[in-house]
Scaffold this motif. Structure first.
Motif, PDB file in Angstrom:
ATOM      1  N   ASN A   1      -2.800   1.558  -4.409  1.00 24.43           N
ATOM      2  CA  ASN A   1      -4.237   1.196  -3.505  1.00 24.43           C
ATOM      3  C   ASN A   1      -4.283  -0.372  -3.256  1.00 24.43           C
ATOM      4  O   ASN A   1      -4.062  -0.997  -4.184  1.00 24.43           O
ATOM      5  N   SER A   2      -5.083  -0.602  -2.110  1.00 26.99           N
ATOM      6  CA  SER A   2      -5.325  -2.118  -1.973  1.00 26.99           C
ATOM      7  C   SER A   2      -6.386  -2.824  -3.254  1.00 26.99           C
ATOM      8  O   SER A   2      -5.779  -3.816  -3.478  1.00 26.99           O
TER       9      SER A   2
ATOM     10  N   VAL B   1       0.846  -1.083  -0.079  1.00 29.23           N
ATOM     11  CA  VAL B   1       0.012  -0.093  -0.163  1.00 29.23           C
ATOM     12  C   VAL B   1       0.798   1.276   0.122  1.00 29.23           C
ATOM     13  O   VAL B   1       1.883   1.395   0.750  1.00 29.23           O
TER      14      VAL B   1
ATOM     15  N   VAL C   1      -1.783  -5.430   1.865  1.00 27.50           N
ATOM     16  CA  VAL C   1      -3.035  -4.584   1.531  1.00 27.50           C
ATOM     17  C   VAL C   1      -3.864  -4.429   2.488  1.00 27.50           C
ATOM     18  O   VAL C   1      -3.773  -5.168   3.641  1.00 27.50           O
TER      19      VAL C   1
ATOM     20  N   THR D   1      -8.639   1.687  -0.434  1.00 28.57           N
ATOM     21  CA  THR D   1      -7.698   1.393   0.740  1.00 28.57           C
ATOM     22  C   THR D   1      -8.571   0.497   1.867  1.00 28.57           C
ATOM     23  O   THR D   1      -9.776   0.847   1.843  1.00 28.57           O
TER      24      THR D   1
ATOM     25  N   LEU E   1      -7.873   8.441   4.062  1.00 25.29           N
ATOM     26  CA  LEU E   1      -6.950   7.884   2.705  1.00 25.29           C
ATOM     27  C   LEU E   1      -7.929   7.508   1.720  1.00 25.29           C
ATOM     28  O   LEU E   1      -9.185   7.690   1.841  1.00 25.29           O
TER      29      LEU E   1
ATOM     30  N   CYS F   1       3.718   2.738   2.653  1.00 34.71           N
ATOM     31  CA  CYS F   1       3.944   1.562   3.547  1.00 34.71           C
ATOM     32  C   CYS F   1       5.066   1.944   4.714  1.00 34.71           C
ATOM     33  O   CYS F   1       6.126   2.177   4.249  1.00 34.71           O
TER      34      CYS F   1
ATOM     35  N   SER G   1      -2.655   9.937   0.247  1.00 35.69           N
ATOM     36  CA  SER G   1      -2.431   8.572  -0.070  1.00 35.69           C
ATOM     37  C   SER G   1      -1.688   7.960   0.912  1.00 35.69           C
ATOM     38  O   SER G   1      -1.540   6.853   1.094  1.00 35.69           O
TER      39      SER G   1
END
Length: 295
Positions: free
Chosen positions: A128-129, A98, A146, A199, A195, A101, A223
């Motif tokens: 993004n996830s 992600v 994720v 996500t 976010l 991170c 983000s």
């Protein structure tokens, strides 16, 4: 004696016909016949009776057939073993994470893996996830860290590394600060910094709002969790993050959000039976994160 001679002999024996055998191994009938004849010459015995329309095994051919199968199976096993080694020596492993991170166990696992397999190329991609999960399913990423809401995607291997509630993060002088948690119904009356959609944290929050029939006032989207917290610290809105994300910002006050029944999960996901390189990386991930694997 060559492996292709054994392959062609096996094809004729199983098809009982030189023409069908030639089609199976994708060469001409004369090529199959010539190679089988060369094998018979080397062995000093006829392996096939060609007197009729059907190619039949002779006694020598029947005796040779199981050994031909064993030899070809052994050659296939050897090729597979070498391919696996080459996959760890010259292969590539793509790991998604992600955006923004800051999960150090992932970095520790990748570093340990790299020390064991220094010649294997590691590629890191951020996103993004939702996009990362799609990449894993499509096979363009081998593994991804994720965030998901409630449960990991079906049909993927998964290692859940965090199962957390949502936190409102605000400056110490914010009117949100109080002795109890902040109900979701009250939170949505404040301007929010979150976010992006896609996500895990945002998905948990959005699902809770939809279930409660609430419309949040999201004024800013960033983000990276650190950016969300920084904007909140400057009075731009109430940050919505997870417990672990909020804990690294001691200058802000964490207020639990109540009324959210969908937990925010952080998980490593992968396609089962993906690659030898992934098989070698996963033990490092389990060791660093702790093993709560979903088969």
């Amino acid at each position: 004696m060559e492996l292709r001679q054994l392959e062609y002999f096996l094809a004729v024996a199983e098809e009982a016909n030189f023409t069908r055998a030639a089609e199976r191994v994708h060469i001409s009938q004369s090529g199959v016949s010539a190679q089988v004849k060369a094998l018979e010459t080397e062995l000093g015995a006829e392996l096939l009776d060609r007197s009729g329309r059907i190619a039949r095994l002779t006694a020598a051919g029947a005796a040779a057939l199981p050994y031909a199968r064993v030899a070809l199976d052994a050659a296939a096993d050897l090729r597979e073993a070498i391919d696996e080694i080459n996959g760890l020596v010259r292969g590539r492993l793509t790991v998604g994470m992600v955006t923004g991170c800051e999960i150090t166990p992932l970095f520790a696992a990748l570093a340990a893996f790299h020390r064991e397999h220094p010649a294997l190329d590691l590629e890191l991609v951020e996103g993004n996830s939702a996009d990362l999960i799609a990449s894993v399913i499509a096979g363009t990423a081998d593994l991804a860290l994720v965030g998901v809401a409630g449960a990991v995607p079906p049909h993927l291997g998964a290692l859940v590394v965090a199962d957390e509630g949502l936190i409102a993060l605000v400056p110490p002088d914010s009117p949100v600060v109080g002795p109890a948690g902040l109900p979701l119904t009250e939170l949505v009356s404040y301007p929010l910094v979150t976010l992006p959609e896609g996500t895990g944290i945002r998905s948990s929050f959005d699902e809770a709002c939809v279930t409660a029939g609430l419309i949040p006032d999201v004024v800013l989207v960033a983000s990276a969790p650190g950016a969300v917290a920084e904007l909140a610290s400057r009075g731009m809105g109430v940050a919505v993050l997870s417990e672990s994300m909020a804990s690294v910002h001691p200058g802000l006050v964490s207020v639990p959000i109540t009324g959210v029944d969908v937990p925010a999960l952080l998980a490593l996901v992968w396609r089962p039976r993906s690659s030898p390189a992934l098989d070698a990386l996963l033990p490092h991930c389990r060791r660093e994160f702790g093993d709560t694997t979903t088969p």
